[in-house]
Design an enzyme around this catalytic site. Structure first.
Site, short mmCIF file in Angstrom:
data_model
loop_
_atom_site.label_atom_id
_atom_site.label_comp_id
_atom_site.label_asym_id
_atom_site.label_seq_id
_atom_site.Cartn_x
_atom_site.Cartn_y
_atom_site.Cartn_z
N ASP A 1 0.84 -1.20 0.00
CA ASP A 1 0.00 0.00 0.00
C ASP A 1 0.88 1.25 0.00
O ASP A 1 2.11 1.18 -0.07
CB ASP A 1 -0.99 -0.02 1.17
CG ASP A 1 -0.32 0.10 2.54
OD1 ASP A 1 0.88 0.41 2.62
OD2 ASP A 1 -1.03 -0.11 3.55
N GLU B 1 3.91 1.47 2.28
CA GLU B 1 4.89 0.38 2.18
C GLU B 1 4.57 -0.76 3.14
O GLU B 1 5.48 -1.37 3.74
CB GLU B 1 6.33 0.86 2.40
CG GLU B 1 7.02 1.31 1.14
CD GLU B 1 6.71 2.76 0.79
OE1 GLU B 1 6.84 3.62 1.66
OE2 GLU B 1 6.33 3.01 -0.36
N GLU C 1 6.55 14.90 9.15
CA GLU C 1 5.62 13.90 8.62
C GLU C 1 4.42 13.74 9.53
O GLU C 1 3.27 13.76 9.09
CB GLU C 1 6.35 12.57 8.48
CG GLU C 1 5.51 11.42 7.98
CD GLU C 1 6.34 10.14 7.91
OE1 GLU C 1 6.57 9.66 6.79
OE2 GLU C 1 6.73 9.62 8.96
#
Length: 386
Positions: free
Chosen positions: A166, A169, A335
């Protein structure tokens, strides 16, 4: 005292940061200060290029798409061989498929520890290239891109239904609706630019596949599907039956389903209920263990983008403000953040292993720029209309 950024200032700083971290050959560094992300991803990079197009930096986007094109041209013989092997019914090892990320100069990544067979980036690139070409005045695909586009198109047609990693990863044994959204969006965008005026048959098939197999009894699209092969036929069951925030891609920007579609609306609502925290950030999926499963800036931007598409201006502005609040004094966006974690042990485990979460993450900056652009454009339009 830490600098207090405005959204406008942060959007300008994000564009500068993205430009600084683009390799001379065209690849965007996923995160320049995080060793494990020192590569160029086709998926992340395509959205980053889109953010640069929206910001008027078309030369940056063009350089990225040329970088991908050179990679694909180098891989054409491999793609042809893979398709030929499939037609002969041969088993293909995962390591034989195209990679999902590359060195910034275009060489293969042979060192990172994650798996490589991942289709979402190739579909996203077709979408991103088509968008770039339209925004720069092209009404057709230039000859310089034609063979690479045809090769990727054929690759996706051949392998779209294969299990693969996906977008995070993970979960290589499943088929992922978010990945199918990327493939749908790419094939549809290329068809529109080619002037065929028709939705490709495979796009219609993907849409029907999702309606038939990927809707939970409660009405929403599930994260992943597991193929089964009883008596030589293929069937599907839910692999992971919760939602993943990447399912928003079914709506924006790939438009497999409009936000008003009952299953899409149920999915958006489920993401809001299960993955959006009280603080306003959005997590990837329930049970996520990567850095404890924190709130991702890029997914929060996606939630805002989808809210914007539904005309929910207040929610879109709220998500924009939340993202602004997570930038550091230098304007760098991570992130993810651990602010809403109830138990930080999983987060600390990852910090001890790899250090703090990646920052700056260019994909976070890109998605912020995209959301900021759409919100400000709509605000100007509403103001003009009185």
């Amino acid at each position: 005292m830490a600098k207090a950024w405005t959204a406008e200032q942060l959007a300008e700083e994000s564009v500068r940061l993205i430009a600084w971290n683009q390799h001379v050959r065209g690849g965007y560094t996923a995160s320049p200060l995080f060793a494990h992300y020192g590569y160029g991803w086709l998926r992340d990079g395509s959205f980053t290029a889109y953010s640069m197009d929206l910001s008027g930096r078309h030369e940056s986007a063009a350089l990225f798409h040329e970088w991908v094109c050179r990679i694909i041209e180098r891989k054409r013989a491999q793609i042809e061989d893979l398709i030929s092997r499939k037609s002969r019914g041969e088993y293909i090892e995962r390591r034989d498929f195209l990679h999902t990320r590359y060195q910034l100069d275009g060489r293969d990544d042979a060192d990172s520890e994650w798996g490589h067979f991942q289709l979402d980036g190739y579909g996203t690139w077709l979408w991103g290239l088509s968008t770039h070409l339209r925004m720069t005045g092209h009404s057709s695909i230039p000859a310089s891109f034609r063979s690479a586009v045809d090769a990727v198109y054929a690759y996706l047609e051949a392998f779209w239904e294969y299990t693969n990693f996906d977008c995070w990863e993970e979960y290589s044994e499943f088929v992922h609706p978010a990945t199918l959204a990327c493939i749908y969006g790419g094939l549809q965008a290329i068809a529109e630019l080619s002037g065929s005026g028709k939705t490709p048959a495979l796009c219609e098939h993907i849409r029907e596949f999702l309606l038939q197999h990927a809707i939970h009894p409660d009405g929403y699209f599930v994260k992943s599907l597991r193929p089964l092969y009883p008596e030589g036929r293929v069937e599907y069951e839910f692999g992971l039956d919760g939602v993943d925030a990447s399912l928003l891609w079914l709506c924006e920007p790939f438009h497999v389903f409009e936000p008003e579609h009952p299953a899409m609306q149920a999915t958006i609502e489920r993401i809001g209920a299960d993955l959006r925290t009280a603080q306003g950030g959005v997590r990837r999926y329930a049970g996520d263990s990567y850095y404890g499963g924190g709130e991702w800036l890029l997914l929060t931007a996606w939630y805002g983008w989808t809210a914007w598409a539904q005309g929910q201006w207040e929610t879109a502005e709220e998500t924009l403000g939340w993202i602004v609040s997570k930038a550091d004094e230098l304007g760098r966006m991570p992130e993810q953040v651990p602010d809403a974690l109830v138990n930080r042990s999983g987060y600390e485990d990852w910090v001890n292993r790899w250090g703090p979460p990646a920052s700056p993450l260019l994909w976070s900056h890109a998605m912020f720029v995209i959301l900021h652009h759409h919100i400000r454009k709509s605000a100007s339009q509403r103001q003009a209309e009185g």
